[in-house]
Write a protein that holds these residues in place. Structure first.
Motif, PDB file in Angstrom:
ATOM      1  N   MET A  50     -29.078  13.287  13.011  1.00 34.86           N
ATOM      2  CA  MET A  50     -30.639  13.880  13.165  1.00 34.86           C
ATOM      3  C   MET A  50     -31.010  14.547  12.011  1.00 34.86           C
ATOM      4  O   MET A  50     -31.983  15.678  12.017  1.00 34.86           O
ATOM      5  N   ARG A  53     -35.521  12.137  12.593  1.00 33.10           N
ATOM      6  CA  ARG A  53     -35.396  11.928  14.115  1.00 33.10           C
ATOM      7  C   ARG A  53     -36.886  11.559  14.548  1.00 33.10           C
ATOM      8  O   ARG A  53     -37.791  11.935  13.674  1.00 33.10           O
ATOM      9  N   GLY A  54     -37.011  11.466  15.911  1.00 33.09           N
ATOM     10  CA  GLY A  54     -38.420  11.037  16.152  1.00 33.09           C
ATOM     11  C   GLY A  54     -38.468   9.369  15.927  1.00 33.09           C
ATOM     12  O   GLY A  54     -38.087   8.824  14.944  1.00 33.09           O
ATOM     13  N   ALA A  55     -39.014   8.604  17.085  1.00 34.93           N
ATOM     14  CA  ALA A  55     -38.851   7.507  17.273  1.00 34.93           C
ATOM     15  C   ALA A  55     -39.535   6.593  15.843  1.00 34.93           C
ATOM     16  O   ALA A  55     -38.802   5.596  15.380  1.00 34.93           O
ATOM     17  N   ARG A  90     -28.674   5.223  16.826  1.00 32.13           N
ATOM     18  CA  ARG A  90     -29.179   6.131  18.008  1.00 32.13           C
ATOM     19  C   ARG A  90     -29.618   5.087  19.090  1.00 32.13           C
ATOM     20  O   ARG A  90     -30.202   4.071  18.552  1.00 32.13           O
ATOM     21  N   ALA A 170     -41.916  13.267  12.863  1.00 31.60           N
ATOM     22  CA  ALA A 170     -41.226  12.716  13.870  1.00 31.60           C
ATOM     23  C   ALA A 170     -41.514  11.259  13.283  1.00 31.60           C
ATOM     24  O   ALA A 170     -41.202  10.137  14.141  1.00 31.60           O
ATOM     25  N   THR A 176     -47.369  11.333  16.680  1.00 33.07           N
ATOM     26  CA  THR A 176     -48.108  10.628  17.590  1.00 33.07           C
ATOM     27  C   THR A 176     -48.889  11.564  18.511  1.00 33.07           C
ATOM     28  O   THR A 176     -50.216  11.755  18.339  1.00 33.07           O
ATOM     29  N   GLN A 203     -36.796  21.177  18.914  1.00 30.73           N
ATOM     30  CA  GLN A 203     -37.642  20.528  17.989  1.00 30.73           C
ATOM     31  C   GLN A 203     -38.931  21.094  18.233  1.00 30.73           C
ATOM     32  O   GLN A 203     -39.798  21.045  17.269  1.00 30.73           O
ATOM     33  N   THR A 243     -43.213   9.184  22.905  1.00 30.78           N
ATOM     34  CA  THR A 243     -42.169   8.470  23.775  1.00 30.78           C
ATOM     35  C   THR A 243     -41.301   7.788  22.925  1.00 30.78           C
ATOM     36  O   THR A 243     -41.825   7.385  21.803  1.00 30.78           O
ATOM     37  N   ASP A 244     -40.101   7.779  23.180  1.00 34.48           N
ATOM     38  CA  ASP A 244     -38.997   6.955  22.361  1.00 34.48           C
ATOM     39  C   ASP A 244     -38.997   5.358  22.674  1.00 34.48           C
ATOM     40  O   ASP A 244     -38.620   4.539  22.069  1.00 34.48           O
ATOM     41  N   ASN A 254     -38.958  10.120  27.075  1.00 31.84           N
ATOM     42  CA  ASN A 254     -39.104  10.942  25.751  1.00 31.84           C
ATOM     43  C   ASN A 254     -38.167  12.048  26.090  1.00 31.84           C
ATOM     44  O   ASN A 254     -37.247  12.101  26.930  1.00 31.84           O
ATOM     45  N   LYS A 255     -38.104  12.929  25.345  1.00 33.14           N
ATOM     46  CA  LYS A 255     -37.349  13.999  25.139  1.00 33.14           C
ATOM     47  C   LYS A 255     -37.102  14.709  26.647  1.00 33.14           C
ATOM     48  O   LYS A 255     -37.939  14.925  27.172  1.00 33.14           O
TER      49      LYS A 255
HETATM   50  C1  MRU Z   1     -43.422  10.466  17.619  1.00 31.92           C
HETATM   51  S1  MRU Z   1     -41.877  10.680  18.189  1.00 31.92           S
HETATM   52  C2  MRU Z   1     -41.823  10.527  19.905  1.00 31.92           C
HETATM   53  C3  MRU Z   1     -40.274  10.779  20.430  1.00 31.92           C
HETATM   54  O1  MRU Z   1     -39.500  10.333  19.448  1.00 31.92           O
HETATM   55  C4  MRU Z   1     -40.146  12.403  20.494  1.00 31.92           C
HETATM   56  O2  MRU Z   1     -41.286  12.895  21.229  1.00 31.92           O
HETATM   57  C5  MRU Z   1     -38.984  12.663  20.743  1.00 31.92           C
HETATM   58  O3  MRU Z   1     -38.437  13.035  21.855  1.00 31.92           O
HETATM   59  C6  MRU Z   1     -37.971  12.896  19.582  1.00 31.92           C
HETATM   60  O4  MRU Z   1     -36.661  13.111  20.032  1.00 31.92           O
HETATM   61  P1  MRU Z   1     -35.493  13.362  18.703  1.00 31.92           P
HETATM   62  O5  MRU Z   1     -34.216  13.504  19.911  1.00 31.92           O
HETATM   63  O6  MRU Z   1     -35.846  14.560  18.176  1.00 31.92           O
HETATM   64  O7  MRU Z   1     -35.457  12.218  18.019  1.00 31.92           O
END
Ligand code: MRU
Length: 369
Positions: A50, A53-55, A90, A170, A176, A203, A243-244, A254-255
């Motif tokens: 990480m 991180r972030g999708a 991941r 992210a 986003t 985060q 959202t991932d 999402n998280k």
């Molecule tokens: C634009 S990013 C959307 C998601 O990736 C974000 O909300 C999230 O949950 C990130 O989680 P992370 O575990 O920090 O990668």
């Protein structure tokens, strides 16, 4: 976005034209540090630990990871091996597979001798497209914030609640969920953001607060569990989260903790929007709860906390008794029925198969194939 007055992205090509430089997000908000990635293994490690991180940023880093692999050995064997190494870094954000599939399709069609140049060009295209996509999400989503301001008779700032960090850190730039906030703020719409701290990795407290502070957006960091209380007392006009992975039917993953915010929003009549690039849609799946893999991370992320001491040192302390078992589910799924709308680069749509396919008719057909 701007760091110390300079436009900065989260990932870029190093001066030698081969290495890839990223912001080490583990050091924020206390230190702004960079990390140089020199191989696909290092890119995979940066995703897994990480550093990034972030999708969307995970996807862009995966793409550059394949470029790094092609710089060393552009043969078929290494292409397959690097793809495999990066894919498992991941599990939840589908952008990683999306970016790797796009890279592999481009590279497999070329002779090995052409692959290095093609890989860097395609990774750069993925990064540039992410910036344009997030800027478009911002424009569409800013309309929601402006509309809330109008509804309030322009009498007070619009209160937006967000969870985790779905800001420029992210993504490659803009973010986003935070992009609409930045666009509205820059357009003169007064906005205040409730920032969920987002345990266990914080985060929200570390990254979203850092971003909003740098951009001059009024905000307040709150503990994760206060969202329901804020909504009951009319202190939230709308929620916007990222959202991932999004199913073709509009479920969003999402998280962890996002689902509980959506439930509270539903109970209190607060609109709950999810902002996403279409690269986050997994067109193959229709049931988020059953089909999206939920990452389980190390227990130490829950048992330990890291922060800055009064003397300015970074220290880690234990907050859970030694011997107590710990579980660390990193994401949860919010069913489409709790989502007011999806804010995409092509506009806002209902969280449903009909809504998504109306905006992205070809993508569904292509990817399901
Ligand atoms: C634009 S990013 C959307 C998601 O990736 C974000 O909300 C999230 O949950 C990130 O989680 P992370 O575990 O920090 O990668």
């Amino acid at each position: 976005m701007r760091i110390d007055g300079r436009d900065t992205r989260t990932i870029w090509l190093g001066e030698d034209g081969t290495a890839v430089v990223v912001i080490d997000q583990r050091a924020l908000p206390h230190r702004f540090a960079l990390r140089t990635l020199r191989s696909d293994a290092e890119a995979a490690e940066a995703i897994a630990d990480m550093t990034v991180r972030g999708a969307p940023l995970i996807g862009a880093t995966g793409a550059y990871g394949l470029a790094l692999a092609m710089a060393t050995d552009p043969g078929d064997g290494n292409l397959a091996a690097a793809y495999g190494r990066l894919l498992v870094a991941r599990p939840t954000a589908v952008n990683l597979r999306w970016a790797l599939d796009r890279m592999r399709a481009k590279l497999a069609a070329r002779q090995p001798a052409d692959r290095r140049r093609a890989a860097y060009a395609e990774a750069a295209a993925i990064a540039d497209e992410d910036v344009a996509t997030c800027a478009a999400i911002g424009e569409h989503g800013a309309g929601l914030i402006r509309a809330a301001w109008e509804r309030a008779g322009r009498s007070r700032p619009v209160n937006v609640l967000t969870h985790c960090n779905a800001g420029w850190l992210a993504t490659v730039d803009w973010g986003t969920a935070l992009a609409p906030i930045y666009k509205a703020h820059r357009a003169g719409v007064p906005v205040h953001v409730w920032v969920d701290e987002t345990r266990p990795r914080n985060q929200g407290a570390s990254l979203t607060a850092y971003e909003l502070l740098a951009e001059g957006v009024p905000h307040t960091v709150v503990v994760d569990n206060v969202g329901g209380h804020l909504m009951q007392h009319g202190k939230v006009d709308l929620c916007i989260v990222g959202t991932d992975r999004t199913t073709r039917t509009g479920d969003v993953c999402n998280k962890v903790g996002t689902y509980l915010k959506a439930l509270a929003a539903q109970d209190n009549g607060v609109p709950f929007y999810v902002a996403l690039p279409s690269s986050t849609v997994d067109w193959r799946i229709s049931d988020g709860v059953r089909q999206i893999p939920i990452e389980e991370r190390a227990a130490d992320e829950v048992a330990l906390m890291t922060g800055e001491t009064a003397a300015g040192a970074i220290e880690t302390v234990r907050i859970v008794p030694r011997g107590s078992p710990v579980a660390n589910f990193a994401f949860d799924v919010t069913p489409a029925r709790l989502v007011t709308g999806l804010v995409t680069e092509r506009g806002i749509c209902p969280a449903s198969e009909a809504g998504l396919t109306a905006l992205f008719p070809r993508e569904e057909a292509d990817r399901a194939a």
